[in-house]
Design a protein around this motif. Structure first.
Motif, PDB file in Angstrom:
ATOM      1  N   THR A 419       0.831  -1.213   0.000  1.00  0.00           N
ATOM      2  CA  THR A 419       0.000   0.000   0.000  1.00  0.00           C
ATOM      3  C   THR A 419       0.860   1.255   0.000  1.00  0.00           C
ATOM      4  O   THR A 419       0.643   2.178  -0.805  1.00  0.00           O
ATOM      5  N   ILE A 420       1.847   1.302   0.911  1.00  0.00           N
ATOM      6  CA  ILE A 420       2.701   2.492   0.991  1.00  0.00           C
ATOM      7  C   ILE A 420       3.535   2.647  -0.277  1.00  0.00           C
ATOM      8  O   ILE A 420       3.733   3.765  -0.772  1.00  0.00           O
ATOM      9  N   ALA A 421       4.018   1.528  -0.831  1.00  0.00           N
ATOM     10  CA  ALA A 421       4.793   1.602  -2.070  1.00  0.00           C
ATOM     11  C   ALA A 421       3.950   2.168  -3.208  1.00  0.00           C
ATOM     12  O   ALA A 421       4.421   3.001  -3.989  1.00  0.00           O
ATOM     13  N   ALA A 422       2.700   1.720  -3.305  1.00  0.00           N
ATOM     14  CA  ALA A 422       1.815   2.217  -4.372  1.00  0.00           C
ATOM     15  C   ALA A 422       1.567   3.713  -4.215  1.00  0.00           C
ATOM     16  O   ALA A 422       1.609   4.474  -5.195  1.00  0.00           O
ATOM     17  N   VAL A 423       1.318   4.124  -2.983  1.00  0.00           N
ATOM     18  CA  VAL A 423       1.096   5.558  -2.730  1.00  0.00           C
ATOM     19  C   VAL A 423       2.351   6.359  -3.075  1.00  0.00           C
ATOM     20  O   VAL A 423       2.277   7.438  -3.685  1.00  0.00           O
ATOM     21  N   SER A 424       3.515   5.851  -2.706  1.00  0.00           N
ATOM     22  CA  SER A 424       4.772   6.552  -2.970  1.00  0.00           C
ATOM     23  C   SER A 424       5.043   6.683  -4.468  1.00  0.00           C
ATOM     24  O   SER A 424       5.440   7.752  -4.948  1.00  0.00           O
ATOM     25  N   ILE A 425       4.855   5.578  -5.194  1.00  0.00           N
ATOM     26  CA  ILE A 425       5.118   5.597  -6.640  1.00  0.00           C
ATOM     27  C   ILE A 425       4.214   6.597  -7.345  1.00  0.00           C
ATOM     28  O   ILE A 425       4.632   7.273  -8.299  1.00  0.00           O
ATOM     29  N   PHE A 426       3.004   6.743  -6.844  1.00  0.00           N
ATOM     30  CA  PHE A 426       2.073   7.706  -7.446  1.00  0.00           C
ATOM     31  C   PHE A 426       2.365   9.136  -7.004  1.00  0.00           C
ATOM     32  O   PHE A 426       2.286  10.074  -7.810  1.00  0.00           O
ATOM     33  N   SER A 427       2.744   9.313  -5.720  1.00  0.00           N
ATOM     34  CA  SER A 427       2.815  10.658  -5.140  1.00  0.00           C
ATOM     35  C   SER A 427       4.149  11.360  -5.353  1.00  0.00           C
ATOM     36  O   SER A 427       4.180  12.578  -5.593  1.00  0.00           O
ATOM     37  N   LEU A 428       5.268  10.630  -5.235  1.00  0.00           N
ATOM     38  CA  LEU A 428       6.575  11.278  -5.291  1.00  0.00           C
ATOM     39  C   LEU A 428       6.814  12.067  -6.578  1.00  0.00           C
ATOM     40  O   LEU A 428       7.367  13.172  -6.526  1.00  0.00           O
ATOM     41  N   PRO A 429       6.416  11.552  -7.773  1.00  0.00           N
ATOM     42  CA  PRO A 429       6.606  12.369  -8.989  1.00  0.00           C
ATOM     43  C   PRO A 429       5.809  13.664  -8.991  1.00  0.00           C
ATOM     44  O   PRO A 429       6.175  14.611  -9.694  1.00  0.00           O
ATOM     45  N   HIS A 430       4.736  13.735  -8.206  1.00  0.00           N
ATOM     46  CA  HIS A 430       3.976  14.993  -8.102  1.00  0.00           C
ATOM     47  C   HIS A 430       4.696  15.989  -7.197  1.00  0.00           C
ATOM     48  O   HIS A 430       4.571  17.209  -7.390  1.00  0.00           O
ATOM     49  N   ILE A 431       5.430  15.478  -6.202  1.00  0.00           N
ATOM     50  CA  ILE A 431       6.188  16.368  -5.314  1.00  0.00           C
ATOM     51  C   ILE A 431       7.471  16.828  -5.991  1.00  0.00           C
ATOM     52  O   ILE A 431       7.820  18.014  -5.966  1.00  0.00           O
ATOM     53  N   ILE A 443      13.660   1.412  -7.056  1.00  0.00           N
ATOM     54  CA  ILE A 443      14.212   1.526  -5.696  1.00  0.00           C
ATOM     55  C   ILE A 443      13.415   0.657  -4.729  1.00  0.00           C
ATOM     56  O   ILE A 443      13.978  -0.068  -3.897  1.00  0.00           O
ATOM     57  N   TYR A 444      12.085   0.675  -4.848  1.00  0.00           N
ATOM     58  CA  TYR A 444      11.254  -0.074  -3.916  1.00  0.00           C
ATOM     59  C   TYR A 444      11.304  -1.582  -4.162  1.00  0.00           C
ATOM     60  O   TYR A 444      11.091  -2.363  -3.242  1.00  0.00           O
ATOM     61  N   ILE A 445      11.571  -1.985  -5.380  1.00  0.00           N
ATOM     62  CA  ILE A 445      11.773  -3.411  -5.642  1.00  0.00           C
ATOM     63  C   ILE A 445      13.046  -3.900  -4.944  1.00  0.00           C
ATOM     64  O   ILE A 445      13.097  -4.996  -4.391  1.00  0.00           O
ATOM     65  N   CYS A 446      14.059  -3.041  -4.955  1.00  0.00           N
ATOM     66  CA  CYS A 446      15.339  -3.388  -4.309  1.00  0.00           C
ATOM     67  C   CYS A 446      15.324  -3.139  -2.802  1.00  0.00           C
ATOM     68  O   CYS A 446      16.195  -3.636  -2.081  1.00  0.00           O
ATOM     69  N   ALA A 447      14.337  -2.376  -2.318  1.00  0.00           N
ATOM     70  CA  ALA A 447      14.351  -1.912  -0.929  1.00  0.00           C
ATOM     71  C   ALA A 447      14.444  -3.027   0.106  1.00  0.00           C
ATOM     72  O   ALA A 447      15.268  -2.949   1.031  1.00  0.00           O
ATOM     73  N   LEU A 492      19.456  13.446  -6.308  1.00  0.00           N
ATOM     74  CA  LEU A 492      19.368  13.869  -4.908  1.00  0.00           C
ATOM     75  C   LEU A 492      18.069  13.381  -4.270  1.00  0.00           C
ATOM     76  O   LEU A 492      18.059  12.949  -3.111  1.00  0.00           O
ATOM     77  N   ALA A 493      16.974  13.437  -5.013  1.00  0.00           N
ATOM     78  CA  ALA A 493      15.696  12.946  -4.477  1.00  0.00           C
ATOM     79  C   ALA A 493      15.755  11.435  -4.247  1.00  0.00           C
ATOM     80  O   ALA A 493      15.257  10.926  -3.232  1.00  0.00           O
ATOM     81  N   ALA A 494      16.369  10.704  -5.202  1.00  0.00           N
ATOM     82  CA  ALA A 494      16.514   9.257  -5.034  1.00  0.00           C
ATOM     83  C   ALA A 494      17.389   8.931  -3.831  1.00  0.00           C
ATOM     84  O   ALA A 494      17.149   7.948  -3.115  1.00  0.00           O
ATOM     85  N   CYS A 495      18.384   9.754  -3.584  1.00  0.00           N
ATOM     86  CA  CYS A 495      19.232   9.598  -2.397  1.00  0.00           C
ATOM     87  C   CYS A 495      18.385   9.670  -1.140  1.00  0.00           C
ATOM     88  O   CYS A 495      18.565   8.880  -0.201  1.00  0.00           O
ATOM     89  N   GLY A 496      17.428  10.607  -1.120  1.00  0.00           N
ATOM     90  CA  GLY A 496      16.537  10.741   0.032  1.00  0.00           C
ATOM     91  C   GLY A 496      15.686   9.510   0.254  1.00  0.00           C
ATOM     92  O   GLY A 496      15.529   9.038   1.386  1.00  0.00           O
ATOM     93  N   VAL A 497      15.141   8.973  -0.831  1.00  0.00           N
ATOM     94  CA  VAL A 497      14.327   7.758  -0.718  1.00  0.00           C
ATOM     95  C   VAL A 497      15.170   6.612  -0.172  1.00  0.00           C
ATOM     96  O   VAL A 497      14.778   5.898   0.759  1.00  0.00           O
ATOM     97  N   MET A 498      16.361   6.438  -0.741  1.00  0.00           N
ATOM     98  CA  MET A 498      17.236   5.328  -0.345  1.00  0.00           C
ATOM     99  C   MET A 498      17.715   5.473   1.099  1.00  0.00           C
ATOM    100  O   MET A 498      17.706   4.504   1.869  1.00  0.00           O
ATOM    101  N   MET A 499      18.140   6.678   1.494  1.00  0.00           N
ATOM    102  CA  MET A 499      18.674   6.872   2.842  1.00  0.00           C
ATOM    103  C   MET A 499      17.619   6.602   3.902  1.00  0.00           C
ATOM    104  O   MET A 499      17.904   6.018   4.950  1.00  0.00           O
ATOM    105  N   ASN A 500      16.381   7.015   3.646  1.00  0.00           N
ATOM    106  CA  ASN A 500      15.321   6.764   4.613  1.00  0.00           C
ATOM    107  C   ASN A 500      15.037   5.275   4.748  1.00  0.00           C
ATOM    108  O   ASN A 500      14.749   4.780   5.843  1.00  0.00           O
ATOM    109  N   ILE A 501      15.129   4.553   3.640  1.00  0.00           N
ATOM    110  CA  ILE A 501      14.889   3.107   3.675  1.00  0.00           C
ATOM    111  C   ILE A 501      15.925   2.406   4.539  1.00  0.00           C
ATOM    112  O   ILE A 501      15.600   1.690   5.491  1.00  0.00           O
ATOM    113  N   VAL A 502      17.199   2.604   4.228  1.00  0.00           N
ATOM    114  CA  VAL A 502      18.241   1.822   4.902  1.00  0.00           C
ATOM    115  C   VAL A 502      18.514   2.332   6.319  1.00  0.00           C
ATOM    116  O   VAL A 502      18.873   1.552   7.199  1.00  0.00           O
TER     117      VAL A 502
END
Length: 707
Positions: A419-431, A443-447, A492-502
């Motif tokens: 659920t959260i992955a689906a929301v993120s994939i839809f929402s992050l490109p709008h932000i 990123i989320y497949i590898c997360a 830089l945005a992808a860095c943010g996604v990755m850093m929060n995950i790990v």
């Protein structure tokens, strides 16, 4: 610190507390030895000391007072971490301080209610663990949120410093930052929870920081430990007050924009001051120096001497040959380019070496764990006669039972993740439009795999490689997007996604280890982590926004808050997209040399045994290359204070050193709140204290006399 090596020397202190206690029942210890098959050596059991104390249900561990205290401490710690983020980026572990202050505040609360016969529930170590987990989760967002690195690196202010405005930027805004953090901070919680049994029970990973924190919390709830904690809090309060008042006193002398106040005292002379060698009277970094291991402090100082004492003066002599004369001192085509990119080379060399080192250890350890794992590990844990239970010590039997009792359904974690992955994939490109949905999907497949690797590696080495994973995301996504599609912003945005995950993966696993050793329910830990993360997603952006609005020069070189890592991360992203074409002459060669040197130094550290433990850390050496060594002198003063104290009275230094350090850090850190409010209100300091050379002073006197 960008390198998240957390070394909790307080573990030894806590073990001393346990060893000094005489309250264990001899008969219980005898039964303990009989349970474990006898033995000549007496085995001390932690849990026998708590046998007469009932364990509250997971719902009763989640009290309102716990979250009120957690909120207050989260605000305090967020200011501290934010200040450290925006000054040098060196952030010590504050877990012990969180546990200590949480214990003190709730204990005070319960004693007050007890006087009026209103107390319904006494403070338990499980509730103490919930507070510590919530506070660390919340204040951790101040680091993983990238306010001093990737997130601020997106801004126009940092882009202009990097001479990179053509690659796009996104200025900070409270609304999109909060939305971004809420979207990216919760996903990995659902991927790590199913692995808790494997990490903690099956593989028995140590998680040294989580273990040390658990020992400390357990000690607080014994008679001797409570007495020690009371004295530690009193000591922390004294030095908190001193540090806060010292920050307030210094403020009066900082009128004007440049070089005013005690922070610019030319300790060693004006020429040394010009090269950033001076003691800036920062109580915060004296405290940081007392917490950080001696080797880190020495490494930072060595890096400062090597760069500002030797290299930069030599390169400045090449002005007109290696780079053009008359450039702005902060132009990346001049001396500043060498400072930034050589620091990046060292950070990348150290980060990649340790990434492959920890990955190798992880895979090797995982292979041996799986190969040696018995099939009986999955037998029902509630069965007291099962082989798993009967082969464990009394403490481990009790801990394992309770750790697996409050089961979190697998379907719940899978549903939450999807659920959260689906929301993120839809929402992050709008932000952030530059971050395309398919980048997020990859990123989320590898997360889950990346989260497992970081959590497992942290359990083995106590080393979180969050920043290294983030840098890999910068280069991979940045190169994929390319210059034509704003690869710098996407990276830089992808860095943010990755850093929060790990980051969340390793932190949650550490907290599960703490909960396992304090008999806190995994459900209460999970809920506490969610609430703490939610707090952090609101508190940290608000704290950053206060800094951003109060200080117009935030992020500018030479300012009070230069945010050095934001420039470093922005230029990493620029390198990933553009390559090395924009570097000054010979800068690329020097980058290769220092990248290789970082790898070689790490190899020497790992192969030379005891001698290698005295070799400086490349990551720590890299930080002053860009910023200067002034804070290293503060940190070394902190080390010297602790060293002398240890020689005079080692027991007191071990017991009260962390409290003194935490007080120094917290006091000046929280002073940034009233300082920001005064700045927003337009109230300026009345005095500028400045230091001039004799020649300059004579010129000023002559000018004033003639006028």
């Amino acid at each position: 610190m960008d390198q998240h090596r957390r070394r909790n020397e307080e573990e030894a202190e806590v073990e001393n507390v346990f060893n000094s206690e005489e309250g264990y029942d001899k008969e219980k210890k005898k039964k303990q030895r009989e349970r474990e098959g006898g033995g000549e050596e007496e085995v001390l059991s932690v849990e026998t000391a708590f046998e007469n104390k009932p364990i509250p249900s997971w719902r009763r561990q989640l009290t309102m007072r716990a979250f009120v205290v957690s909120f207050v401490l989260s605000v305090l710690f967020s200011f501290i971490v934010m200040k450290l983020n925006l000054t040098t980026g060196i952030i010590p572990s504050l877990n012990v301080c969180a546990g200590l202050l949480g214990f003190f505040f709730v204990k005070t609360w319960t004693k007050f209610l007890e006087k009026f016969s209103l107390l319904k529930q006494t403070l338990t170590r499980q509730e103490n663990t919930v507070i510590q987990t919530c506070v660390v989760a919340s204040s951790g967002i101040a680091f993983s949120g990238g306010f001093g690195s990737y997130l601020f690196g997106l801004s126009e202010r940092i882009a202009e410093q990097s001479e990179d405005t053509n690659h796009g930027f996104k200025n900070p805004s409270l609304s999109w930052i909060i939305g971004f953090l809420f979207i990216v901070s919760f996903l990995v919680l659902f991927s790590v929870v199913p692995l808790r049994k494997i990490m903690i029970v099956d593989f028995k990973l140590t998680y040294p920081s989580g273990t040390a924190t658990a020992y400390l919390i357990n000690s607080f709830h014994t008679i001797e430990g409570a007495k020690l904690a009371k004295k530690q809090v009193r000591t922390l309060g004294k030095f908190f007050s001193f540090s806060f008042l010292w920050g307030f006193f210094q403020w009066f002398f900082t009128a004007g924009e440049d070089d005013c106040g005690f922070a610019h005292f030319p300790t060693f002379d004006l020429q040394a001051y010009k090269n950033k060698f001076y003691f800036d009277f920062s109580a915060t970094y004296v405290g940081v120096g007392m917490i950080c291991p001696y080797l880190i402090n020495i490494s930072v100082l060595v890096g400062g001497i090597l760069s500002w004492g030797l290299m930069w003066p030599l390169i400045e002599n090449k002005e007109g040959d290696w780079y053009s004369k008359g450039l702005d001192q902060y132009s990346l085509h001049g001396i500043q380019g060498y400072r930034v990119f050589i620091a990046i080379a060292i950070i990348l060399g150290d980060g990649l070496y340790n990434f492959f080192k920890v990955l190798t250890q992880t895979l090797s350890g995982l292979f041996h764990q799986v190969r040696n794992r018995e099939m009986t590990i999955n037998l029902p844990i509630a069965d007291q006669d099962s082989p798993l239970i009967s082969n464990l010590s009394y403490d481990d039997q009790k801990r394992t039972q309770l750790f697996l009792k409050d089961h979190i359904p697998t379907w719940f974690t899978i549903a939450g993740y999807v659920t959260i992955a689906a929301v993120s994939i839809f929402s992050l490109p709008h932000i952030i439009p530059e971050l395309q949905w398919y980048y997020v999907l990859v990123i989320y497949i590898c997360a889950p795999t990346l989260a497992f690797c970081n959590a497992y590696g942290c359990g083995l080495t106590d080393w979180s490689l969050a920043s290294t994973y983030g840098k890999l995301a910068i280069f991979m996504i940045g190169a994929w997007a390319g210059s034509a599609h704003s690869g710098v912003v996407a990276g830089l945005a992808a860095c943010g996604v990755m850093m929060n995950i790990v980051t969340t993966a390793s932190d949650l696993s550490q907290d599960f280890k703490t909960g396992y050793l304090t008999l806190a329910s995994p459900r209460s830990m999970f809920v506490s982590q969610i609430i703490g993360t939610a707090m952090g997603c609101i508190i940290s952006p608000c704290v950053f926004w206060l800094f951003y609005k109060a200080f117009d020069d935030l992020g500018l070189p030479g300012s009070e808050y230069p945010a050095p890592l934001a420039v470093v991360y922005r230029n990493m992203a620029k390198l990933g997209v553009e390559g090395f074409s924009a570097l000054p002459k010979e800068c690329l060669l020097l980058c290769y040399i220092f990248f290789g040197s970082a790898v070689v130094i790490n190899l020497m550290r790992d192969t030379l045994g005891k001698i290698g433990s005295y070799i400086p850390l490349p990551m720590a050496m890299a930080i002053p290359f860009y910023l200067g060594p002034y804070f290293a002198i503060d940190m070394c003063v902190g080390s010297l204070i602790l060293f002398v104290w240890s020689k005079i009275d080692k027991i007191k230094a071990d017991n009260f050193g962390p409290a003194v350090a935490s007080g120094l850090i917290c006091g000046e850190g929280i002073w940034s709140l009233p300082s920001s409010i005064l700045s927003l209100a337009g109230i300026k300091p009345p005095i500028c204290m400045k230091f001039l050379s004799r020649t300059t002073n004579s010129s000023v006197d002559n000018f004033l006399g003639s006028s």
